[in-house]
Design an enzyme around this catalytic site. Structure first.
Site, PDB file in Angstrom:
ATOM      1  N   ASP A   9       0.886  -1.152   0.000  1.00  0.00           N
ATOM      2  CA  ASP A   9       0.000   0.000   0.000  1.00  0.00           C
ATOM      3  C   ASP A   9       0.936   1.217   0.000  1.00  0.00           C
ATOM      4  OD1 ASP A   9      -2.326   1.651   0.505  1.00  0.00           O
ATOM      5  OD2 ASP A   9      -1.524   1.853   2.529  1.00  0.00           O
ATOM      6  N   ASP A  11      -0.059   5.112   0.836  1.00  0.00           N
ATOM      7  CA  ASP A  11      -0.295   6.092   1.907  1.00  0.00           C
ATOM      8  C   ASP A  11      -0.239   5.426   3.289  1.00  0.00           C
ATOM      9  OD1 ASP A  11      -0.908   8.223   0.062  1.00  0.00           O
ATOM     10  OD2 ASP A  11      -2.911   7.377  -0.198  1.00  0.00           O
TER      11      ASP A  11
HETATM   12  C1  BG6 Z   1      -5.804   5.655   0.020  1.00  0.00           C
HETATM   13  C2  BG6 Z   1      -5.944   6.392   1.337  1.00  0.00           C
HETATM   14  O1  BG6 Z   1      -4.482   5.266  -0.153  1.00  0.00           O
HETATM   15  O2  BG6 Z   1      -6.200   6.495  -1.066  1.00  0.00           O
HETATM   16  C3  BG6 Z   1      -7.369   6.904   1.474  1.00  0.00           C
HETATM   17  O3  BG6 Z   1      -5.637   5.517   2.392  1.00  0.00           O
HETATM   18  C4  BG6 Z   1      -7.712   7.788   0.284  1.00  0.00           C
HETATM   19  O4  BG6 Z   1      -7.493   7.614   2.685  1.00  0.00           O
HETATM   20  C5  BG6 Z   1      -7.531   6.997  -1.001  1.00  0.00           C
HETATM   21  O5  BG6 Z   1      -9.056   8.250   0.383  1.00  0.00           O
HETATM   22  C6  BG6 Z   1      -7.810   7.831  -2.248  1.00  0.00           C
HETATM   23  O6  BG6 Z   1      -6.794   8.781  -2.405  1.00  0.00           O
HETATM   24  P1  BG6 Z   1      -6.771   9.939  -3.472  1.00  0.00           P
HETATM   25  O7  BG6 Z   1      -5.341  10.406  -3.454  1.00  0.00           O
HETATM   26  O8  BG6 Z   1      -7.152   9.357  -4.787  1.00  0.00           O
HETATM   27  O9  BG6 Z   1      -7.734  10.974  -3.010  1.00  0.00           O
HETATM   28 MG    MG Z   2      -2.673   3.176   3.558  1.00  0.00          MG
END
Ligand code: BG6
Ligand code: MG
Length: 212
Positions: A9, A11
């Site tokens: 993963d 984030d």
């Molecule tokens: C995930 C995060 O990696 O990405 C979520 O953990 C987030 O919290 C999701 O909502 C979508 O991210 P983005 O960057 O497309 O808004």
């Molecule tokens: Mg994550």
């Protein structure tokens, strides 16, 4: 070796962008007068942008149209991207960097499995553009975690059976996705609360011990 690939993963695992998601959502929640804290933020881990907003809206008593929802999620993403623009290679920790290099040296394929549509931009910011063997992200899926789609696509891009891949996750939803995809998983951070991962990591570099 037990696994041929590791799917990470992004984030909250590779980098600490989870704190920027929180900051950006907090700005939107404050604007709408919605209560929002770290505990609610943990429920947003791994889920898509719009699903995240729907979770935040559980505490909203007003009325909001679909158009306004799109506008607010866009506004959140603009705040988030402004925070991302200040990231640089120093935002990749030595521990993560050295572990990734060592895993590669040991012959493992390395991929990203993230719900984020900002994946490639973030990887570029932290100096990992072009590093991974495959990237599966919010741009190539229709269902976000806990659906296994993002991880199954990563395995497909790697041309490997899902069982040959191990997932590394900080989201409870990500551990559930791994289980549904019949993949082993290693939990870090908030995902430790799921108690359902194959392995529980105290630190990122413990991956080097469990893959032996
Ligand atoms: C995930 C995060 O990696 O990405 C979520 O953990 C987030 O919290 C999701 O909502 C979508 O991210 P983005 O960057 O497309 O808004
Ligand atoms: Mg994550």
């Amino acid at each position: 070796m037990k696994y041929e690939a590791i799917i990470f993963d992004l984030d909250g695992v590779i980098c600490n962008t989870d704190k920027y998601h929180f900051e950006a959502w907090k700005a939107i929640a404050d604007k709408l007068g919605i209560y929002f804290d770290e505990k609610i933020n943990n429920r947003l881990r791994g889920v898509s942008r719009m699903e995240s907003f729907n979770i935040i809206l559980e505490k909203y008593s007003g009325v909001i149209s679909e158009k306004e929802k799109i506008d607010y999620t866009e506004e959140k993403n603009n705040i988030y991207k402004e925070l991302l623009s200040k990231m640089c290679e120093r935002d990749l920790s030595d521990e993560v960097k050295e572990t990734l290099i060592e895993l590669r040296k040991r012959g493992l394929k390395l991929a990203i499995g993230s719900s984020s549509k900002n994946t490639k931009y973030i990887l570029k910011q932290i100096g990992l553009e072009g590093f991974f063997d495959a990237i599966s992200d919010g741009n190539n899926i229709t269902n976000s975690k806990p659906d296994p789609e993002v991880f199954l696509k990563a395995a497909e891009y790697l041309k490997l059976q899902p069982e040959k891949c191990m997932i590394v996750e900080d989201a409870v939803a990500g551990i559930e996705a791994a289980i549904k995809g019949k993949m082993d998983s290693a939990a870090i951070g908030d995902a430790l609360f799921s108690n359902k991962a194959t392995y529980n990591l105290k630190s990122f570099n413990e991956i080097l011990i469990i893959i032996k």
